[in-house]
Design an enzyme around this catalytic site. Structure first.
Site, PDB file in Angstrom:
ATOM      1  N   ASP A 256      -4.519  -4.657   5.975  1.00  0.00           N
ATOM      2  CA  ASP A 256      -4.845  -5.523   4.847  1.00  0.00           C
ATOM      3  C   ASP A 256      -3.734  -6.542   4.628  1.00  0.00           C
ATOM      4  O   ASP A 256      -2.553  -6.206   4.654  1.00  0.00           O
ATOM      5  CB  ASP A 256      -5.050  -4.675   3.581  1.00  0.00           C
ATOM      6  CG  ASP A 256      -5.678  -5.469   2.450  1.00  0.00           C
ATOM      7  OD1 ASP A 256      -6.398  -6.450   2.734  1.00  0.00           O
ATOM      8  OD2 ASP A 256      -5.459  -5.103   1.283  1.00  0.00           O
TER       9      ASP A 256
ATOM     10  N   SER B 283       0.864  -1.182   0.000  1.00  0.00           N
ATOM     11  CA  SER B 283       0.000   0.000   0.000  1.00  0.00           C
ATOM     12  C   SER B 283       0.902   1.234   0.000  1.00  0.00           C
ATOM     13  O   SER B 283       1.707   1.384  -0.913  1.00  0.00           O
ATOM     14  CB  SER B 283      -0.948  -0.030   1.206  1.00  0.00           C
ATOM     15  OG  SER B 283      -1.856   1.053   1.163  1.00  0.00           O
TER      16      SER B 283
ATOM     17  N   HIS C 279      -2.632  -0.844  -3.323  1.00  0.00           N
ATOM     18  CA  HIS C 279      -3.756   0.079  -3.176  1.00  0.00           C
ATOM     19  C   HIS C 279      -3.505   1.327  -4.024  1.00  0.00           C
ATOM     20  O   HIS C 279      -2.488   1.993  -3.872  1.00  0.00           O
ATOM     21  CB  HIS C 279      -3.937   0.462  -1.706  1.00  0.00           C
ATOM     22  CG  HIS C 279      -4.258  -0.710  -0.832  1.00  0.00           C
ATOM     23  ND1 HIS C 279      -3.941  -0.758   0.493  1.00  0.00           N
ATOM     24  CD2 HIS C 279      -4.873  -1.885  -1.115  1.00  0.00           C
ATOM     25  CE1 HIS C 279      -4.346  -1.915   1.006  1.00  0.00           C
ATOM     26  NE2 HIS C 279      -4.903  -2.619   0.047  1.00  0.00           N
TER      27      HIS C 279
END
Length: 199
Positions: free
Chosen positions: A139, A19, A46
């Site tokens: 995540d 991310s 992401h």
């Protein structure tokens, strides 16, 4: 940390999640993998869905591997990096068949590393490698558990070396991790694992 032994017939897939800070992290990892890597690499990074993404082009300049955005119902090939498009979850089915979905957000994100890792665990079991790089949030942690529970191998960037340590910390906190490594050492371990049984 000590490794579990590789799958009897070798590994068949590497799944990577990142991310915040992930473009640099992915660039470092992928640049150290060879064009003849015998497995595909599936990536959840992401991305802001409001902007057209150029991540595939950016990463392709840093690695000998082929890099592309994943396509729905596409079948994976060795030596190719498949990146989840913005705002789409990336899943894989047995035989390397990719699926894209715009189902609901998971932990406020889409694509979700947890969903990718869980699908990889289901499709490949002990022949899967999951890798968590820099990023904020949690995540990937549930997905790491899924990969490990099916006999797969889990690699996490050492949180102390990560640009953002939220995702690595959460993954390490599961207790389901085989290797915790500085970013620069991850590619060599992946190469060693996927090539060990192909000599």
């Amino acid at each position: 940390m000590e490794s579990t032994s590789p799958a009897p017939d070798g590994f068949e897939v590497v799944a990577v999640a990142s991310s915040a800070g992930g473009i640099n992290g992915l660039g470092t990892l992928l640049s150290a993998l060879d064009a003849d890597l015998p497995v595909p690499v599936l990536v959840v990074q992401h991305l802001d869905p409001r902007h057209r993404t150029v991540i595939a082009e950016v990463l392709a300049r840093r690695t000998p591997l082929q890099v592309k955005l994943a396509g729905d119902h596409e079948r994976t090939c060795p030596g190719t990096v498949y990146i989840a498009p913005p705002d789409r979850h990336l899943l894989v089915r047995p035989g390397g068949l990719l699926t894209l979905t715009d189902s609901e957000l998971v932990h406020f994100v889409r694509p979700s590393a947890d969903l990718l890792f869980e699908s990889v665990a289901g499709a490949y079991g002990p022949k899967a490698i999951a890798c968590v790089l820099t990023g904020t949030g949690r995540d990937g942690a549930m997905g790491v558990d899924a990969v490990k529970s099916r006999g797969g191998t889990v690699i996490v960037q050492d949180p102390a070396t990560a640009e953002f340590r939220g995702m690595p910390d959460a993954a390490v906190g599961t207790g389901s991790v085989d290797f915790v490594l500085p970013l620069e050492e991850i590619a060599a371990v992946i190469r060693g694992l996927v090539e060990t049984k192909r000599q």
